[in-house]
Write an enzyme that holds these catalytic residues in place. Structure first.
Site, mmCIF file in Angstrom:
data_model
loop_
_atom_site.group_PDB
_atom_site.id
_atom_site.type_symbol
_atom_site.label_atom_id
_atom_site.label_comp_id
_atom_site.label_asym_id
_atom_site.label_seq_id
_atom_site.Cartn_x
_atom_site.Cartn_y
_atom_site.Cartn_z
ATOM 1 N N SER A 1 0.835 -1.206 0.000
ATOM 2 C CA SER A 1 0.000 0.000 0.000
ATOM 3 C C SER A 1 0.863 1.247 0.000
ATOM 4 O O SER A 1 2.014 1.231 0.473
ATOM 5 C CB SER A 1 -0.916 0.010 1.226
ATOM 6 O OG SER A 1 -1.548 1.264 1.401
ATOM 7 N N TYR B 1 -2.576 -0.993 10.230
ATOM 8 C CA TYR B 1 -2.641 -1.344 8.805
ATOM 9 C C TYR B 1 -1.361 -0.933 8.082
ATOM 10 O O TYR B 1 -0.759 -1.732 7.355
ATOM 11 C CB TYR B 1 -3.856 -0.660 8.175
ATOM 12 C CG TYR B 1 -3.993 -0.840 6.685
ATOM 13 C CD1 TYR B 1 -4.573 -1.989 6.150
ATOM 14 C CD2 TYR B 1 -3.571 0.151 5.800
ATOM 15 C CE1 TYR B 1 -4.719 -2.151 4.777
ATOM 16 C CE2 TYR B 1 -3.711 0.004 4.437
ATOM 17 C CZ TYR B 1 -4.288 -1.143 3.921
ATOM 18 O OH TYR B 1 -4.430 -1.293 2.561
#
Length: 285
Positions: free
Chosen positions: A177, A190
């Site tokens: 990400s 995350y």
């Protein structure tokens, strides 16, 4: 795919979220993408493939000739749509529901693929979850562990279960990400898992180079998937992607071709790399 800027305000109460409830629906493939048989005869396992990025990758792989095992948590209706789309491309598909944070489910995925097709050529570790919290003190140990179990422990477990069946020329692709590179103030756990995924990708690529197995990753920016309305409040969703240089979120169909590239022989000299598909944000990493 570029007419709309940010999406309308909306929210879903349960992760991983339903693509059927989203407005507008994400675009997972277009007629503009023409398959060229780049994955003909290959077998791919894709996690989180019922919707969003995973669905787009699965259908693009099918258009390139691959048979696909669709792994997902529990979104049955979304999974049925994905499987139908794969079959419409003329490829075979198997679906498997279950939590890949559990080792037995990882082994079951591999066993299903081998039983059906006798081989595995591509593993796409894509499934993930996120739970925003304003402060580090608000993150419980249970949440921290759960996020790591889904996002990186499962990746380790499934890759380990798949490796005995991967031969020279096989490809492993991990979804990391943009948050691994620039951080996110409300996605601490995350973002940490995505940093771990990037490091896992780089290290595993070196480890497997002598076996002829390539390992790469894709780092999406803001992509319009069910995870977004099921994670954030309606007001945040209405601004999603607006801060990118392109001033809009990306569609899964704009991301999936990067996975095709990394999976096929076009990328035969590419390993240990991360492709950044993020709407124009410049990152050094």
């Amino acid at each position: 795919m570029t007419e709309d800027r940010t999406p309308p305000a909306q929210h879903q109460d349960q992760q991983p979220g339903s693509e059927q409830q989203m407005r507008p629906h994400p675009v997972y493939i277009t007629d503009r993408y023409r398959g060229a048989g780049k994955l003909k005869g290959k077998v791919a396992i894709i996690t989180g493939a019922d919707s969003g990025i995973g669905r787009a990758v699965a259908v693009h792989f099918a258009r390139e000739g691959a048979n696909v095992l669709v792994s997902y948590l529990n979104e049955e209706e979304d999974a049925r749509v994905t499987c139908a789309a794969i079959e419409a491309e003329g490829s075979e598909v198997i679906s498997h529901a279950g939590d890949i944070a559990e080792r037995a489910n990882c082994q079951a995925l591999v066993d299903k693929a081998i039983e059906a097709w006798g081989r595995i050529d591509i593993l796409v570790n894509n499934a993930g979850e996120q739970h925003p919290q304003d402060n580090l003190e608000d993150i419980s140990e249970e949440q921290w562990e759960k996020t790591f179990r889904t996002n990186i422990f499962a990746m380790f477990q499934l890759t380990k279960a798949t490796l005995p069946h991967l031969k020279e020329g096989a490809s492993i692709i991990n979804t990391t990400s943009i948050t691994a590179y620039k951080g996110n103030p409300v996605l601490l756990d995350y973002s940490s898992t995505k940093g771990a995924i990037t490091s896992f990708t780089r290290s595993l690529s070196i480890n497997l180079a002598k076996r002829g197995i390539r390992v790469n990753a894709v780092a999406p920016g803001p992509i319009w998937t069910p995870l977004i309305p099921s994670t954030f409040g309606a007001d945040t969703v209405s601004e999603f992607g607006g801060s990118t240089p392109m001033e809009r979120p990306g569609q899964p169909a704009e991301l999936a071709p990067s996975y095709v590239y990394l999976a096929c022989e076009d990328a035969s000299y590419v390993s240990g790399q991360v492709l950044h598909v993020n709407g124009g944000t410049v990152l050094n990493g």
